[in-house]
Design an enzyme around this catalytic site. Structure first.
Site, PDB file in Angstrom:
ATOM      1  N   CYS A 111      -0.314 -18.778   9.542  1.00 34.32           N
ATOM      2  CA  CYS A 111       0.482 -17.888   8.933  1.00 34.32           C
ATOM      3  C   CYS A 111       1.735 -18.924   8.251  1.00 34.32           C
ATOM      4  O   CYS A 111       2.228 -19.699   9.491  1.00 34.32           O
ATOM      5  CB  CYS A 111       1.058 -16.811   9.440  1.00 34.32           C
ATOM      6  SG  CYS A 111       1.898 -15.779   8.570  1.00 34.32           S
ATOM      7  N   HIS A 153      -5.291 -10.364   6.044  1.00 31.62           N
ATOM      8  CA  HIS A 153      -4.080 -10.987   6.208  1.00 31.62           C
ATOM      9  C   HIS A 153      -2.644 -10.547   5.462  1.00 31.62           C
ATOM     10  O   HIS A 153      -1.817 -10.114   5.964  1.00 31.62           O
ATOM     11  CB  HIS A 153      -4.242 -12.450   6.259  1.00 31.62           C
ATOM     12  CG  HIS A 153      -3.071 -13.431   6.875  1.00 31.62           C
ATOM     13  ND1 HIS A 153      -3.149 -13.844   7.876  1.00 31.62           N
ATOM     14  CD2 HIS A 153      -1.627 -13.572   6.216  1.00 31.62           C
ATOM     15  CE1 HIS A 153      -1.858 -14.418   8.136  1.00 31.62           C
ATOM     16  NE2 HIS A 153      -1.076 -14.379   7.251  1.00 31.62           N
ATOM     17  N   GLU A 154      -2.918 -10.695   4.231  1.00 36.73           N
ATOM     18  CA  GLU A 154      -1.600 -10.402   3.368  1.00 36.73           C
ATOM     19  C   GLU A 154      -1.396  -8.876   3.367  1.00 36.73           C
ATOM     20  O   GLU A 154      -0.269  -8.503   3.405  1.00 36.73           O
ATOM     21  CB  GLU A 154      -2.055 -10.885   1.765  1.00 36.73           C
ATOM     22  CG  GLU A 154      -1.833 -12.195   1.925  1.00 36.73           C
ATOM     23  CD  GLU A 154      -1.095 -13.200   2.579  1.00 36.73           C
ATOM     24  OE1 GLU A 154       0.256 -12.670   2.443  1.00 36.73           O
ATOM     25  OE2 GLU A 154      -1.497 -14.344   3.112  1.00 36.73           O
TER      26      GLU A 154
END
Length: 186
Positions: A111, A153-154
């Site tokens: 990330c 993830h986002e």
């Protein structure tokens, strides 16, 4: 240059606010989109970034269309039967994951807001997302592999979740040039 906030910043732990659809074409939201694209472009290893990562608690994320399309082409070359489906939309506003496959896999993840930690996280291998694009048009997109992982993830970012909250086998891997600099200092 737009600064990417790091894991100790409280904005990363907040539930991001929905964007008023009628304001998508306005200067405030368009500036956030421009800033997101600029921040993402400044990171050679970044594939996507969410608004909280630049200090904006809004439900927006941007994908590096070129980088993701390049990866999808490489994946399709490994599996010749795969049809290349390039992504068209790189801006996702008020995204919601409307479907996840029951099939889950451990995937490597990192990330931009948790530099330079990497780990393995269990993600659905397929996902369908619904969102608005940067012109305010609603769209739906299904994905598998990397793109499905990015969606998850986002959206986690927009919900105040960092991948390290659920990752296993975390490992720090600084870029080679930083590693060389750190070794010289010792």
């Amino acid at each position: 240059m737009v600064k990417i906030v790091q894991r100790d910043d409280p904005v990363l732990r907040k539930m991001a606010s929905a964007v008023v659809v009628s304001e998508i074409n306005g200067p405030k939201i368009q500036k956030v989109i421009t800033d997101l694209k600029s921040a993402l472009k400044s990171q050679e290893d970044g594939v996507a970034i969410a608004a909280p990562q630049i200090g904006q608690s809004l439900r927006i994320f941007v994908i590096s269309k070129q980088l993701v399309n390049d990866i999808l082409v490489k994946e399709s070359e490994k599996k010749p039967k795969n049809k290349i489906v390039e992504i068209q939309n790189d801006v996702f506003i008020n995204p919601s994951i409307i479907k996840l496959s029951k099939d889950k896999k451990m995937m490597e993840e990192g990330c931009l807001s948790v530099r330079y930690l990497y780990g393995k996280i269990r993600r659905a291998s397929r996902a369908t997302i619904k969102a608005y694009d940067e012109k305010g048009r609603l769209f739906e997109r299904g994905a598998s592999g990397l793109l499905a992982q990015i969606f998850q993830h986002e959206v986690d970012h927009l919900n105040g979740i960092l991948f390290i909250d659920n990752a296993k086998d975390l490992e720090e891997m600084p870029p080679e040039n930083e590693l060389k600099i750190n070794l010289k200092k010792k």
